[in-house]
Design a protein around this motif. Structure first.
Motif, short mmCIF file in Angstrom:
data_model
loop_
_atom_site.label_atom_id
_atom_site.label_comp_id
_atom_site.label_asym_id
_atom_site.label_seq_id
_atom_site.Cartn_x
_atom_site.Cartn_y
_atom_site.Cartn_z
N VAL A 133 20.70 -16.74 -27.80
CA VAL A 133 19.92 -15.91 -26.88
C VAL A 133 18.73 -15.30 -27.60
N LEU A 134 17.56 -15.41 -26.99
CA LEU A 134 16.39 -14.69 -27.48
C LEU A 134 16.21 -13.47 -26.59
N PHE A 135 16.52 -12.30 -27.13
CA PHE A 135 16.36 -11.05 -26.39
C PHE A 135 14.91 -10.56 -26.57
N VAL A 136 14.20 -10.38 -25.48
CA VAL A 136 12.81 -9.93 -25.53
C VAL A 136 12.71 -8.59 -24.82
N CYS A 137 12.57 -7.53 -25.60
CA CYS A 137 12.45 -6.18 -25.04
C CYS A 137 10.97 -5.86 -24.83
N GLU A 138 10.58 -5.66 -23.59
CA GLU A 138 9.21 -5.28 -23.25
C GLU A 138 9.16 -3.75 -23.22
N ASN A 139 8.92 -3.17 -24.38
CA ASN A 139 8.98 -1.72 -24.53
C ASN A 139 7.65 -1.10 -24.07
N ASN A 140 7.62 -0.63 -22.81
CA ASN A 140 6.39 -0.01 -22.29
C ASN A 140 6.47 1.52 -22.26
N LEU A 141 7.46 2.07 -22.96
CA LEU A 141 7.59 3.52 -23.23
C LEU A 141 8.14 4.36 -22.09
N TYR A 142 8.20 3.81 -20.87
CA TYR A 142 8.69 4.60 -19.74
C TYR A 142 9.67 3.78 -18.90
#
Length: 334
Positions: A174-183
């Motif tokens: 699994v490639l976990f891709v966290c799109e961290n947009n802060l909110y």
């Protein structure tokens, strides 16, 4: 040593393609916002404005048989994966010709033909699905990668920790891709998480992890190539935290009272399309003729998608309960 396949091919053609894909997403969603205000599109609408570099940087690195699981902000993921814009727009309208037959809407795009396993309205709901798909591939000795996109808000959900733990424990691709947009909706990361360095949470599960500037499409692609190569070679999970920022509200219902306008404007100067286009212009890799051609092609595609959706058909009322339950199996011999 990094394998040659892990490096982006920085040709002029490739650079123009990256730019076009990001602009295509932005223009499509701008049209969706317009249609939403006209009440042509109903329900919920979450746009990707400011985060385009992530989908464009990661998804083309995957092979066609690899799987993608998205979050509810998934128009970009679907379009980059190759789900036709016509069927995406028809789904937004709720028409039968939509990729989910008009039953999913903006948050539940799905397309079997492209191995796009869809968005999920449940925060973090795609994580266990991705682990399940990867487990199936592991059990069948399929050398495939499942890429799972989610926001930093999912980190506060139990599914996040359960999914990372099982993927690490069982060695799943699994490639976990966290799109961290802060909110997370209206909750800032710094008041919801005691540890804001999200990739460290993945490292605690002994998953190889890294952080990348999610506003830089070239950096994202380079990181994605490293990650996909690692997953395919090791058959183990990999965690990629892409630090980004959404320039619009969480959804069309969000008044955005939780963040200052000055903060949004500061981030707008870092947004991926203008940043990348400016870099290309400075290095004489894109010209006005290129931009005119790209914009003309995208405008024509959007106009075709809108016309397709407008001409689409509504699901007959008598079939509204179809697909709610699986067809009842008849026992053999009856």
């Amino acid at each position: 040593m990094t394998a040659p396949a892990d490096k982006p091919h920085l040709s002029r053609e490739h650079m123009l393609d990256l730019l076009k894909q990001m602009i295509r997403i932005r223009r499509f969603e701008e049209k969706c916002v317009e249609l939403y205000t006209q009440e042509k599109i109903r329900g919920f609408l979450h746009v990707y404005d400011g985060e385009e570099a992530i989908a464009v940087g990661v998804i083309p690195v995957l092979e066609k048989h690899d799987r993608i699981v998205a979050t509810y902000r998934e128009h970009a993921h679907a379009l980059v994966r190759g789900v036709p814009m016509t069927t995406v727009m028809a789904e937004m309208y709720g028409k039968q010709e939509g990729c989910s037959r008009g039953r999913g809407g903006s948050m539940h795009l799905f397309d079997r033909a492209t191995n796009f396993h869809g968005g999920n309205a449940i925060v973090g709901g795609g994580l266990p699905l991705a682990v399940g798909l990867a487990l199936a591939d592991h059990m069948q000795d399929n050398n495939l990668v499942t890429a799972c996109f989610f926001g930093e808000g999912a980190v506060a959900e139990g599914e996040f920790h359960e999914s990372l733990n099982l993927a690490a424990l069982w060695g799943l691709p699994v490639l976990f891709v966290c799109e961290n947009n802060l909110y997370a909706m209206g909750t800032a990361l710094d008041i919801s998480e005691s540890e804001m360095d999200i990739q460290r949470k993945a490292a605690c599960y002994r998953i190889t992890s890294e952080v990348v500037d999610g506003m830089d499409v070239v950096a994202v692609e380079a990181a994605a190539r490293r990650a996909v190569h690692a997953v395919r070679e090791s058959h183990k999970p990999y965690f990629l935290e892409c630090r980004t920022y959404r320039l619009r509200a969480h959804s069309m219902f969000d008044p955005q009272l939780y963040r200052d306008k000055s903060e949004v404007e500061a981030w707008r100067h870092k947004e991926p399309i203008a940043r990348f286009q400016g870099w290309l212009q400075t290095n004489h890799m894109v010209h006005q003729d290129d931009m005119s051609r790209i914009e003309t092609e995208i405008d024509a595609e959007i106009a075709q998608a809108v016309a397709f959706a407008e001409a689409g058909t509504w699901e007959p009322v008598e079939q509204l309960t179809r697909f709610t339950y699986a067809d009842r199996a008849v026992p053999t011999g009856q």
